[in-house]
Design a protein around this motif. Structure first.
Motif, PDB file in Angstrom:
ATOM      1  N   THR A 241       0.855  -1.185   0.000  1.00 14.05           N
ATOM      2  CA  THR A 241       0.000   0.000   0.000  1.00 14.05           C
ATOM      3  C   THR A 241       0.893   1.238   0.000  1.00 14.05           C
ATOM      4  O   THR A 241       1.759   1.378   0.861  1.00 14.05           O
ATOM      5  N   PRO A 242       0.717   2.069  -0.955  1.00  8.71           N
ATOM      6  CA  PRO A 242       1.583   3.256  -0.997  1.00  8.71           C
ATOM      7  C   PRO A 242       1.346   4.153   0.216  1.00  8.71           C
ATOM      8  O   PRO A 242       0.216   4.397   0.625  1.00  8.71           O
ATOM      9  N   THR A 243       2.461   4.553   0.862  1.00  9.88           N
ATOM     10  CA  THR A 243       2.363   5.443   2.022  1.00  9.88           C
ATOM     11  C   THR A 243       2.166   6.867   1.526  1.00  9.88           C
ATOM     12  O   THR A 243       2.955   7.353   0.701  1.00  9.88           O
ATOM     13  N   PRO A 244       1.105   7.491   1.996  1.00  8.85           N
ATOM     14  CA  PRO A 244       0.880   8.870   1.528  1.00  8.85           C
ATOM     15  C   PRO A 244       1.995   9.777   2.030  1.00  8.85           C
ATOM     16  O   PRO A 244       2.526   9.591   3.131  1.00  8.85           O
ATOM     17  N   PRO A 245       2.397  10.703   1.253  1.00  7.96           N
ATOM     18  CA  PRO A 245       3.450  11.633   1.699  1.00  7.96           C
ATOM     19  C   PRO A 245       2.971  12.446   2.891  1.00  7.96           C
ATOM     20  O   PRO A 245       1.779  12.714   3.053  1.00  7.96           O
ATOM     21  N   PRO A 246       3.915  12.794   3.787  1.00  3.58           N
ATOM     22  CA  PRO A 246       3.489  13.591   4.979  1.00  3.58           C
ATOM     23  C   PRO A 246       2.895  14.918   4.546  1.00  3.58           C
ATOM     24  O   PRO A 246       3.350  15.563   3.609  1.00  3.58           O
TER      25      PRO A 246
END
Length: 349
Positions: A241-246
């Motif tokens: 699952t792609p980690t959303p950018p901060p």
């Protein structure tokens, strides 16, 4: 150019070859001189009556065979027999028309100069049998269907099944669970007939069927294919699952301090007292009650009672019986407002 001229040219050529061979002895000196070259020419007759034109005549001595010459108009010219060494001396020379041997033969000569034999006529009993044209074998496709068994597990869904015969491989079909249908095997030529067929599921070879399956032209066959030690497909891990950018925290924005705006104060209006306009009092009309007038009773003879009529109907009705004082009072009441208005106007002036 005539036949004799052709023979002279060929003879001159052979003489040159023989002279060259004599000058360069080499190995031929150890074995002895070869037999003399012989030049054959003559007519060609076929006993059965067929025309031999277009066929070819050769001469043979042991394992030696001359260059072929064509038969033209029932004759052949310049069939040269040039034997390689002395081992062929005195051997029988046979003549052949496309493989059919002539009735006439000859013997090779001793070494010497070339010898022409212009009237060496040949007779053949018949023409050679025509070479049969091979009939091409038509190879019809074979069609296979059946069940797939995988040891220890279920067959993979929608797998690719192919068959091979030597270097030939079929077009892959897609299986449906453990069942496959219409695997067409269509090799390009008849060399595949009778050859064993190998089956591959996703590139993995099946166990050898018993009895062995061989290709037969036009066959429709149902078979069971068994695969042992079939590789278990490695489950494909789900994609991470792609980690959303901060999310960047916005810098606090300085709230501008509002500048106090002077509120204009409206001037206070000085109230002007309203001027009272005197209103003259409205005179009240004094109602004078009517005085009852005594009327003497007269004795009259009884008469029929008249039908009573309505009395006191309207304001201006003259049908009602009103006394003089009552009428005067009514008139004063009507005139009082007019007198009041007239007095009000005169006072304002």
């Amino acid at each position: 150019m005539g036949t004799k001229s052709s023979l002279l040219i060929v003879l001159a050529t052979i003489v040159a070859i023989a002279t060259t061979s004599t000058l360069s002895l080499g190995e031929a000196e150890a074995q002895g001189f070869p037999p003399s070259p012989v030049i054959y020419s003559g007519s060609v007759t076929v006993t059965s009556g067929e025309d031999p034109t277009g066929l070819f005549i050769t001469a043979r001595v042991l394992d030696y065979e001359s260059e072929p010459v064509a038969v033209v108009n029932g004759a052949y010219i310049a069939l040269i027999v040039l034997l390689p060494d002395s081992t062929f001396s005195g051997q029988t020379v046979t003549f052949h028309l496309n493989g059919v041997q002539a009735q006439e033969t000859d013997s090779s000569l001793a070494p010497g100069l070339p010898l022409p034999k212009p009237d060496f006529n040949l007779t053949f009993a018949k023409l050679p049998e025509p070479t049969p044209t091979p009939t091409p074998v038509i190879v019809a496709p074979a069609v296979f269907s059946g069940v797939i068994v995988v040891a220890g597990s279920q067959p993979p869904e929608r797998a690719k099944l192919t068959a091979r015969i030597g270097g030939y491989e079929t077009t892959a079909i897609t299986t449906t669970g453990p069942v496959f249908t219409n695997l067409v095997i269509a090799p390009p030529d008849e060399s595949a007939v009778g050859q064993p067929i190998l089956f591959f599921l996703n590139g993995f070879l099946s166990a050898p069927p018993v009895p062995a399956v061989v290709f037969k032209s036009g066959e429709f066959k149902t078979i069971n294919l068994i695969f042992v030690d079939f590789p278990t497909p490695t489950p494909t891990p789900p994609p991470p699952t792609p980690t959303p950018p901060p999310t960047a925290t916005p810098s606090p924005t300085a709230t501008p301090t509002p500048t106090a705006t002077a509120t204009p104060i409206p001037p206070t209006a000085t109230p002007v007292p309203p001027t009272a306009t005197p209103v003259p009092p409205t005179p009240t009309a004094t109602r004078v009650p009517p005085t009852a007038t005594a009327v003497a009773a007269l004795t009259a003879p009884p008469s029929p009672t008249p039908t009573p009529e309505p009395s006191g109907g309207g304001c201006n009705s003259t049908s009602a019986n009103v006394s003089a004082l009552t009428g005067l009072g009514n008139m004063l009441l009507l005139a009082a407002p007019l007198a009041l208005i007239a007095g009000f106007r005169r006072r304002r002036r």
